[in-house]
Design an enzyme around this catalytic site. Structure first.
Site: not given
Ligand code: ACO
Length: 381
Positions: A264, A320
């Protein structure tokens, strides 16, 4: 502007673009409150309609106010004949989120008498008609897909009970109703998340409420935002059993794919909504045909956390992750999950519509131009 001096705030991470008094998201400690009341207290002691009133107007309603709003929503929820004709003309393959986003501006927003709302706004009353009607439209779409006719609302039941009645054709059990209320309260509001921000951008242009809600619902559909609920359940079904979870997670991470429902932007600890949904999912799934599904989710969560810990990172389940198991136990098909989210979150969008309108400034950020320099571009002959 000198390109070298410009700081780009990709994804607007950490950027405070305005003030809000609606929800407080405390990412470091994993707390979420609406208008100063913790969601733990709201889900334990208040109804969905109480929370709608709270989010919209800032304090909990009196019994009469809650009853009047509930009654207004029930009276507004059944799709009109022309809305049913539009639905009937659409291909059955349309995703419920496309149905909601596409129909929102077309909904007949007329209302006979609104409950005495503490804010003078025809658009708010119209927005509430849309919000209620979206629930009815969703139920109608489910019936249409199966060639069935839509049951009619029962005026002796509240709004949420009526939704379950319309959707499933049966009066809900006490447990089903309580489950839906908690889930929908948890999904109602969450600060400047992507879809709410879309609502605020649209509101800032003075677009009408139906355009604002449609823009927000479209934004919610993406798998990095609301669409993760459907994707998380599909993932668990694909994995099939807890024993397969670790391999799946290893492969996913090796291929740089995301595990849906994990991580998140705001929460650096457990998402407080997941904290409530996980035990709920466990209660609903234990001893039922959904038990393997729940155990698979637990195994995925553990495997992701272990794999991330090895990389010196912490990652937690978000709202989620376990919600799909809860919705599944309620009998909601997985392609309806995100639209269920939408019909709960729409009240949050309306609260932001009011807040943005009350102190509006057009939202219009800038981008650093990196295309060809006009001075050096070839001139047409
Ligand atoms: N699976 C694998 N790796 C992940 C995940 C995940 N679910 N979430 C974060 N990471 C990793 C990324 O790969 C990244 O690694 P890197 O720096 O080596 O590239 C690091 O953690 C940071 O990720 P970001 O995308 O920069 O973090 P951000 O704060 O933008 O992400 C997000 C938030 C988009 C929700 C992300 O965690 C994600 O894609 N999760 C999966 C989708 C999801 O569950 N969305 C629902 C969110 S709740 C809502 O919207 C109601």
């Amino acid at each position: 502007m000198n390109a070298q001096q410009t700081t780009i705030h990709k994804g607007l991470e950490g950027i405070i673009v305005d003030r809000t008094a609606i929800a407080k998201v405390e990412g470091a400690i994993g707390r979420l409150s609406y208008r100063g009341i913790d969601i733990k207290e709201l889900t334990a002691a208040h109804s969905f309609v109480d929370c709608v009133w709270l989010v919209l107007f800032g304090s909990l309603p009196s019994t009469e106010q809650a009853r009047a709003l509930d009654d207004f929503l029930v009276r507004s929820m059944a799709p009109t004949d022309s809305e049913q004709r539009i639905l009937a003309a659409l291909p059955r393959s349309k995703h419920p989120m496309e149905i909601l986003q596409g129909l929102t501006p077309l909904i007949d927003r007329r209302f006979a008498d609104a409950p005495a709302l503490p804010v003078e706004s025809t658009e708010l009353a119209e927005g509430l008609v849309i919000a209620a009607r979206l629930a009815g439209i969703l139920a109608a779409w489910q019936h249409l897909r199966h060639g069935e006719s839509l049951p009619v609302p029962d005026r002796t039941l509240g709004f949420q009970a009526n939704f379950l009645l319309l959707f499933s054709g049966r009066r809900p059990t006490v447990q089903a109703l309580a489950t839906l209320q908690v889930t929908q309260i948890l999904q109602m509001e969450h600060g400047f998340n992507a879809s709410t921000f879309a609502a605020r951008v649209a509101t800032s242009t003075l677009a009408p409420v139906q355009a604002v809600l449609s823009a927000a619902i479209g934004t919610l559909s993406g798998p990095l935002h609301g669409g993760a609920d459907e994707a998380a359940l599909q993932m668990a079904l694909e994995i099939g059993a807890p024993a397969n979870a670790a391999d799946y997670v290893r492969q996913c991470l090796a291929q740089k794919r995301r595990i849906m429902g994990m991580g998140h932007r705001e929460y650096k600890t457990v998402d407080p909504r997941a904290r409530i949904l996980k035990p709920m999912a466990e209660r609903l799934c234990s001893g039922s045909t959904h038990e393997t599904l729940f155990k698979t989710l637990v195994a995925v969560e553990e495997a992701v956390q272990q794999a991330m810990a090895q990389r010196g990172r912490k990652i937690h389940a978000n709202v989620e992750f376990y919600k799909g198991a809860v919705m599944n136990a309620l009998g909601i098909p997985s392609d309806f999950f995100t639209s269920m989210f939408a019909i709960g979150r729409v009240y949050g969008y309306l609260a932001h519509f009011l807040e943005q309108r009350a102190d509006n400034r057009l939202i219009r950020p800038q981008a650093q131009y990196v295309g060809p320099d006009p001075a050096s571009a070839a001139q047409p002959e």
